[in-house]
Design an enzyme around this catalytic site. Sequence first.
Site, PDB file in Angstrom:
ATOM      1  N   ASN A  13       0.846  -1.206   0.000  1.00  0.00           N
ATOM      2  CA  ASN A  13       0.000   0.000   0.000  1.00  0.00           C
ATOM      3  C   ASN A  13       0.870   1.241   0.000  1.00  0.00           C
ATOM      4  O   ASN A  13       2.026   1.199   0.440  1.00  0.00           O
ATOM      5  CB  ASN A  13      -0.866   0.080   1.277  1.00  0.00           C
ATOM      6  CG  ASN A  13      -1.934  -0.993   1.351  1.00  0.00           C
ATOM      7  OD1 ASN A  13      -2.414  -1.465   0.328  1.00  0.00           O
ATOM      8  ND2 ASN A  13      -2.308  -1.370   2.552  1.00  0.00           N
ATOM      9  N   GLY A  41       1.531  -1.229   3.790  1.00  0.00           N
ATOM     10  CA  GLY A  41       0.930  -2.518   3.435  1.00  0.00           C
ATOM     11  C   GLY A  41       1.550  -3.577   4.331  1.00  0.00           C
ATOM     12  O   GLY A  41       2.774  -3.631   4.461  1.00  0.00           O
ATOM     13  N   LYS A  42       0.703  -4.407   4.940  1.00  0.00           N
ATOM     14  CA  LYS A  42       1.234  -5.355   5.918  1.00  0.00           C
ATOM     15  C   LYS A  42       2.257  -6.311   5.302  1.00  0.00           C
ATOM     16  O   LYS A  42       3.270  -6.644   5.925  1.00  0.00           O
ATOM     17  CB  LYS A  42       0.092  -6.131   6.571  1.00  0.00           C
ATOM     18  CG  LYS A  42      -0.804  -5.226   7.415  1.00  0.00           C
ATOM     19  CD  LYS A  42      -1.886  -5.996   8.134  1.00  0.00           C
ATOM     20  CE  LYS A  42      -2.964  -5.055   8.646  1.00  0.00           C
ATOM     21  NZ  LYS A  42      -2.497  -3.993   9.531  1.00  0.00           N
ATOM     22  N   GLU A 137      -4.484  -9.196   3.944  1.00  0.00           N
ATOM     23  CA  GLU A 137      -4.817  -8.051   3.086  1.00  0.00           C
ATOM     24  C   GLU A 137      -4.854  -8.448   1.607  1.00  0.00           C
ATOM     25  O   GLU A 137      -4.915  -7.583   0.741  1.00  0.00           O
ATOM     26  CB  GLU A 137      -3.835  -6.900   3.314  1.00  0.00           C
ATOM     27  CG  GLU A 137      -4.090  -6.163   4.619  1.00  0.00           C
ATOM     28  CD  GLU A 137      -3.303  -4.877   4.764  1.00  0.00           C
ATOM     29  OE1 GLU A 137      -3.823  -3.958   5.410  1.00  0.00           O
ATOM     30  OE2 GLU A 137      -2.175  -4.791   4.255  1.00  0.00           O
ATOM     31  N   GLY A 231       3.230  -3.854  14.694  1.00  0.00           N
ATOM     32  CA  GLY A 231       2.837  -5.263  14.621  1.00  0.00           C
ATOM     33  C   GLY A 231       3.566  -5.982  13.493  1.00  0.00           C
ATOM     34  O   GLY A 231       3.923  -7.159  13.617  1.00  0.00           O
ATOM     35  N   ASP A 232       3.800  -5.275  12.401  1.00  0.00           N
ATOM     36  CA  ASP A 232       4.514  -5.888  11.267  1.00  0.00           C
ATOM     37  C   ASP A 232       5.988  -6.134  11.622  1.00  0.00           C
ATOM     38  O   ASP A 232       6.563  -7.160  11.244  1.00  0.00           O
ATOM     39  CB  ASP A 232       4.399  -4.994  10.035  1.00  0.00           C
ATOM     40  CG  ASP A 232       2.948  -4.814   9.613  1.00  0.00           C
ATOM     41  OD1 ASP A 232       2.171  -5.787   9.737  1.00  0.00           O
ATOM     42  OD2 ASP A 232       2.583  -3.708   9.178  1.00  0.00           O
TER      43      ASP A 232
HETATM   44  O1  RIB Z   1       0.093  -2.739   9.593  1.00  0.00           O
HETATM   45  C1  RIB Z   1       0.195  -1.413   9.125  1.00  0.00           C
HETATM   46  C2  RIB Z   1      -0.274  -1.328   7.711  1.00  0.00           C
HETATM   47  O2  RIB Z   1      -1.648  -1.589   7.653  1.00  0.00           O
HETATM   48  C3  RIB Z   1      -0.105   0.039   7.081  1.00  0.00           C
HETATM   49  O3  RIB Z   1       1.151   0.225   6.486  1.00  0.00           O
HETATM   50  C4  RIB Z   1      -1.265   0.113   6.101  1.00  0.00           C
HETATM   51  O4  RIB Z   1      -0.866   0.086   4.768  1.00  0.00           O
HETATM   52  C5  RIB Z   1      -2.160  -1.059   6.449  1.00  0.00           C
HETATM   53  O5  RIB Z   1      -2.077  -2.046   5.530  1.00  0.00           O
END
Ligand code: RIB
Length: 286
Positions: A13, A41-42, A137, A231-232
Amino acid sequence: MSTPRILVVGSVNLDFVATAAKLPAPGETVTGATLARHPGGKGANQALAARRLGAEVALAARVGRDAMADEALALLRAGGVDLSACAVDDAAATGVALIAVAADGENQIVVAPGANAAFSRAHLAVSANDAVICQLEIPMDTVLAVAERAAGLFCINLAPSASTPDAIFARADLVVVNEGEAMFQGAALNRTPGLVAVTEGARGAALYRGGVEIARASPPSVKVVDTTGAGDAFVGALVMALLEKQPPEQALRFACAAGALAATKPGAQPSLPLRDAVDRLLAGAA
Ligand code: RIB
């Protein structure tokens, strides 16, 4: 030990981030925010997280044929993530996340998935790796196909929450959820023979097997600026630590430290820590 090789199958994302004094309540307008754009983006975040911690990482994903794609992939490219399985979709736009961040670092996220939603199992090539990481996602059927084909450690981050087929729990070596996601999945989490990691924000995280807690860790104390991507960072770090055969409690501490560091800077990908920073934080916190 050889360098761990990780494949991440997931989303890309471009994040549009409005930082304001507080988050809006439903129906409320909050003004006075500042706007920034960051790659996110996760899937992409978890790929870069593992890469910055020292893994060889490939990302399988889809973006649109638009200018946002270049911006969204810039830090992955600069960081050395293999993007050869990242395809361009002629019919969809690059995914976008609208993120509001409050002064205490908490956020709200709305995602317009674009090309991520068009990532079908027909597009999938799962190469041989030590581990494969997925999130939710991209379409669930594609995640299911990854679970069917993954060799090595299979990690599923059940974010954002969605009803998840049993076959995914049955295949998972590691399930990662936050407290809200754990509540959403409920007893289904006990269907996995693998590990379940539950992140608890500033309180840290716990690791379970078969519903029994086997490890718990608190994050080192840090000044929180923006929790987006924390979290990522945790997911990428925990997979890395498990591939390095770190014992459960040590692996959890490593992942908590990576997550804590990611919360000290604005943006998802710009805040993901390098290995050295995590090791130094842990050395200071020991
Ligand atoms: O986990 C964070 C992410 O969640 C963000 O970067 C956003 O793009 C959403 O996907």
